[in-house]
Design an enzyme around this catalytic site. Structure first.
Site, PDB file in Angstrom:
ATOM      1  N   LYS A   1       0.984  -1.187  -0.229  1.00  0.00           N
ATOM      2  CA  LYS A   1      -0.014  -0.064   0.224  1.00  0.00           C
ATOM      3  C   LYS A   1       0.866   1.377  -0.285  1.00  0.00           C
ATOM      4  CE  LYS A   1      -3.206   0.524   3.726  1.00  0.00           C
ATOM      5  NZ  LYS A   1      -2.781   1.616   4.291  1.00  0.00           N
ATOM      6  N   SER A   2       2.055   1.603   0.925  1.00  0.00           N
ATOM      7  CA  SER A   2       2.540   2.378   0.762  1.00  0.00           C
ATOM      8  C   SER A   2       3.600   2.189  -0.345  1.00  0.00           C
ATOM      9  CB  SER A   2       3.961   2.392   1.901  1.00  0.00           C
ATOM     10  OG  SER A   2       3.052   2.493   3.482  1.00  0.00           O
TER      11      SER A   2
ATOM     12  N   ARG B   1       2.835   5.931  -3.010  1.00  0.00           N
ATOM     13  CA  ARG B   1       4.204   6.488  -3.235  1.00  0.00           C
ATOM     14  C   ARG B   1       4.205   6.549  -4.852  1.00  0.00           C
ATOM     15  NH1 ARG B   1       4.527   5.527   1.849  1.00  0.00           N
ATOM     16  NH2 ARG B   1       5.703   6.961   3.205  1.00  0.00           N
TER      17      ARG B   1
ATOM     18  N   GLY C   1      -4.874   8.027   5.890  1.00  0.00           N
ATOM     19  CA  GLY C   1      -4.318   8.418   6.323  1.00  0.00           C
ATOM     20  C   GLY C   1      -3.179   9.064   5.357  1.00  0.00           C
TER      21      GLY C   1
ATOM     22  N   ARG D   1      -8.890  11.976  12.713  1.00  0.00           N
ATOM     23  CA  ARG D   1      -7.026  11.256  12.771  1.00  0.00           C
ATOM     24  C   ARG D   1      -6.224  13.271  13.042  1.00  0.00           C
ATOM     25  NH1 ARG D   1      -5.196   6.834   9.195  1.00  0.00           N
ATOM     26  NH2 ARG D   1      -3.343   7.193  10.513  1.00  0.00           N
TER      27      ARG D   1
ATOM     28  N   SER E   1       7.480   9.225  11.838  1.00  0.00           N
ATOM     29  CA  SER E   1       6.302   9.070  11.369  1.00  0.00           C
ATOM     30  C   SER E   1       6.299   9.104   9.644  1.00  0.00           C
ATOM     31  CB  SER E   1       5.011   9.245  11.863  1.00  0.00           C
ATOM     32  OG  SER E   1       4.477  10.016   9.942  1.00  0.00           O
TER      33      SER E   1
ATOM     34  N   GLN F   1       5.124   9.118   7.285  1.00  0.00           N
ATOM     35  CA  GLN F   1       3.703  10.573   6.276  1.00  0.00           C
ATOM     36  C   GLN F   1       4.162  11.771   6.392  1.00  0.00           C
ATOM     37  OE1 GLN F   1      -0.247   9.530   7.824  1.00  0.00           O
ATOM     38  NE2 GLN F   1      -0.183   7.444   6.649  1.00  0.00           N
TER      39      GLN F   1
ATOM     40  N   ASP G   1       1.961  -1.322  11.647  1.00  0.00           N
ATOM     41  CA  ASP G   1       0.505  -1.842  11.701  1.00  0.00           C
ATOM     42  C   ASP G   1       0.227  -2.817  11.528  1.00  0.00           C
ATOM     43  OD1 ASP G   1       0.165   0.573   9.797  1.00  0.00           O
ATOM     44  OD2 ASP G   1       1.039   0.534   8.200  1.00  0.00           O
TER      45      ASP G   1
ATOM     46  N   LYS H   1      -4.900   5.946  15.028  1.00  0.00           N
ATOM     47  CA  LYS H   1      -4.670   5.282  13.525  1.00  0.00           C
ATOM     48  C   LYS H   1      -5.909   4.667  13.110  1.00  0.00           C
ATOM     49  CE  LYS H   1      -0.080   4.114  12.844  1.00  0.00           C
ATOM     50  NZ  LYS H   1       0.668   5.184  12.036  1.00  0.00           N
TER      51      LYS H   1
HETATM   52  C1  S3P Z   1       1.763   5.210   6.373  1.00  0.00           C
HETATM   53  C2  S3P Z   1       3.219   4.810   7.386  1.00  0.00           C
HETATM   54  C3  S3P Z   1       2.583   4.503   8.311  1.00  0.00           C
HETATM   55  C4  S3P Z   1       1.789   2.996   8.577  1.00  0.00           C
HETATM   56  C5  S3P Z   1       0.582   4.005   7.625  1.00  0.00           C
HETATM   57  C6  S3P Z   1       1.228   4.208   6.591  1.00  0.00           C
HETATM   58  C7  S3P Z   1       3.038   5.253   4.679  1.00  0.00           C
HETATM   59  O1  S3P Z   1       1.546   5.783   9.027  1.00  0.00           O
HETATM   60  O2  S3P Z   1       0.878   3.286   9.820  1.00  0.00           O
HETATM   61  O3  S3P Z   1       0.384   2.310   7.640  1.00  0.00           O
HETATM   62  O4  S3P Z   1       2.665   4.672   3.889  1.00  0.00           O
HETATM   63  O5  S3P Z   1       4.329   6.074   4.955  1.00  0.00           O
HETATM   64  P1  S3P Z   1       2.480   6.910  10.386  1.00  0.00           P
HETATM   65  O6  S3P Z   1       3.517   7.892   9.432  1.00  0.00           O
HETATM   66  O7  S3P Z   1       1.691   7.756  10.507  1.00  0.00           O
HETATM   67  O8  S3P Z   1       3.492   5.951  11.088  1.00  0.00           O
END
Ligand code: S3P
Length: 454
Positions: free
Chosen positions: A40-41, A45, A112, A140, A184, A186, A337, A364
């Protein structure tokens, strides 16, 4: 070619439909050879950088789940073209600085990552953009991203800290040096994405390393990236501004956070023997597998190699007797996660498992610390929260028999369905609708491996 706009209906229907409960029952061995969907991440991107690149990007293995489609639709609304071409996706980018104002509100659903990364992109554009999300996302905290982006020049109407809100970026962003107050990826990624549009160099300092897919992929698309690792393991990541990205060929490996549920099911269902192919093994994501091995899990990594800038390999898992352990706080970012499913496995282990420094779980898709402890209690497992630590008393077997509240959280739903595959009595989760945000085929895939999810 199929435009991503056609995904809108299925995506939104998951967010508005009636709750869909599901019951998991004790299962026969979980065995076979499978692939899990794309990470997913990396999928988020890939779409974002492709939209900011000049020329065409081909993405193989993109995760086709609601969260990622929210990013795809946002990039389309901002002027990129995203379409499906056979088994792959193709994106025609607009170049850094080339995106245009969307017609309507950008709706990020449950995601998020989509909303926070996109704030970093929008910071570089002098246009007003309204953003929203579902009930979970609108609770959030966004201040963690808005704080550094405001330093760079982004403004938020009404100084709001939660969605919905309207933001306005600027063509004159300031490059900054920013030390993350919370670990984080993100936040790191949002600042680096904004830094692409700023003149000069933007640096993010992270005391604990978080997932580094943004840095890896920025480099892959041609950005100037410098990473310095400190003696204490912290990192300083610098991106060169006024960047130019060029379309690339991205291959998205299987998501280790999705594989985690299959691994867990195989560990707790006696006689299981499962191979999960082509899983992302980036060390910033493998804390869960490392922890399981320390708990006594029989997990082998086969055929590890690099693919499009990321390490991947196959996981071979056999059912195992687990023992409780202390999970150190500094490991949290590499398995953030996976805590709900680790807590489930801790319930099947012998002895106490103490998961330390899990504060980030509170913000989360749900308060995962509370939701996990409550779910375990509903299934007859002794679990307690002490400050930011989650403590589970494992007895080697789990009574089950409860109804678990998922609180619009896909990972809580999948974790407790998995628990029900190994517990004495069946376990019901109140709603599986949100599983579509990250792993739409979870239930059929698990059934195919032998899971009793009638
Ligand atoms: C993610 C970062 C994590 C993770 C989320 C995906 C990302 O969050 O929990 O599911 O893709 O950068 P945080 O950056 O808030 O820890």
């Amino acid at each position: 070619m199929r435009s991503v706009k056609s995904y809108q209906a299925s995506s939104n229907s998951n967010l508005t439909s009636m709750p869909q409960p599901l019951t998991a029952r004790r299962s026969a061995p979980i065995s076979g050879r499978v692939k899990v969907p794309g990470d997913k991440s990396i999928s988020h991107r890939a779409l974002i950088l492709a939209g900011l690149a000049t020329g065409r990007t081909r993405i193989e293995g993109l995760l086709e789940a609601d969260d990622v489609m929210a990013t795809a639709r946002a990039m389309e609304a901002l002027g990129a073209t995203v379409s499906r071409s056979g088994a792959a996706f193709e994106v025609l980018g607009q170049g850094v600085g080339g995106l245009t104002a969307p017609d309507g509100v950008l709706d990020f659903g449950n995601s998020g990552t989509a909303s926070r990364l996109m704030l970093g992109v929008l910071a570089g554009y002098p246009m007003r953009v309204a953003m929203t999300g579902d009930a979970s996302l609108c609770r959030r905290p966004m201040s963690r991203v808005l704080a550094p982006l405001s330093e760079m020049g982004l403004t938020v109407e009404g100084d709001k800290d939660t969605l919905p809100f309207t933001v306005e970026g600027t063509a004159d962003l300031l490059p900054i040096v920013y030390e993350l107050p919370v670990p984080s990826a993100q936040v790191k990624s949002a600042v680096l994405l904004a830094g692409l549009h700023a003149p000069g160099r933007t640096t993010v300092i992270e005391p604990l390393p978080t997932r580094d897919h943004t840095e890896r992929m920025l480099r892959f698309f041609g950005a100037e990236i410098d990473v310095k690792t400190r003696d204490d393991g912290g990192r300083a990541v610098t991106v060169g501004g006024d960047a130019e990205l060029t379309g690339a060929h991205v291959i998205v490996p299987g998501d280790p956070s999705s594989a985690a549920f299959l691994v867990a099911a195989a560990l707790i269902c006696p006689g299981s023997d499962l191979v999960i192919e082509n899983v992302l093994l980036n060390p910033t994501r493998t804390g869960f597998f490392e922890t399981l091995r320390e708990m006594g899990a029989d997990i082998e990594i086969l055929g590890e190699h690099d693919e499009a800038g990321e390490p991947v390999g196959d996981l071979h898992v056999r059912s195992s007797k687990l023992k409780g352990m202390r999970v150190p706080p500094e490991r949290a970012p590499s398995m953030i996660d996976e805590y709900p499913i680790l807590a489930v496995l801790a319930a099947f282990a012998q002895g106490e498992t103490r998961m330390e420094g899990s504060a980030e779980l509170k913000v989360k898709e749900s308060d995962r610390l509370a939701a996990t402890a409550a779910g375990l209690a509903a299934c007859g497992v002794e679990a307690r929260i002490e400050g930011d630590d989650l403590i589970v008393s494992g007895r080697g077997a789990v009574p089950g028999g409860g109804v678990v509240e998922t609180h619009m959280d896909h990972r809580i739903a999948m974790a407790f369905l998995t628990l029900g595959l190994g517990s004495e009595a069946p376990v019901t989760v109140d709603d599986i609708g949100m599983i579509a945000t990250s792993f739409p085929d979870f239930v059929p895939l698990m059934r195919g491996l032998g899971a009793q999810l009638p």
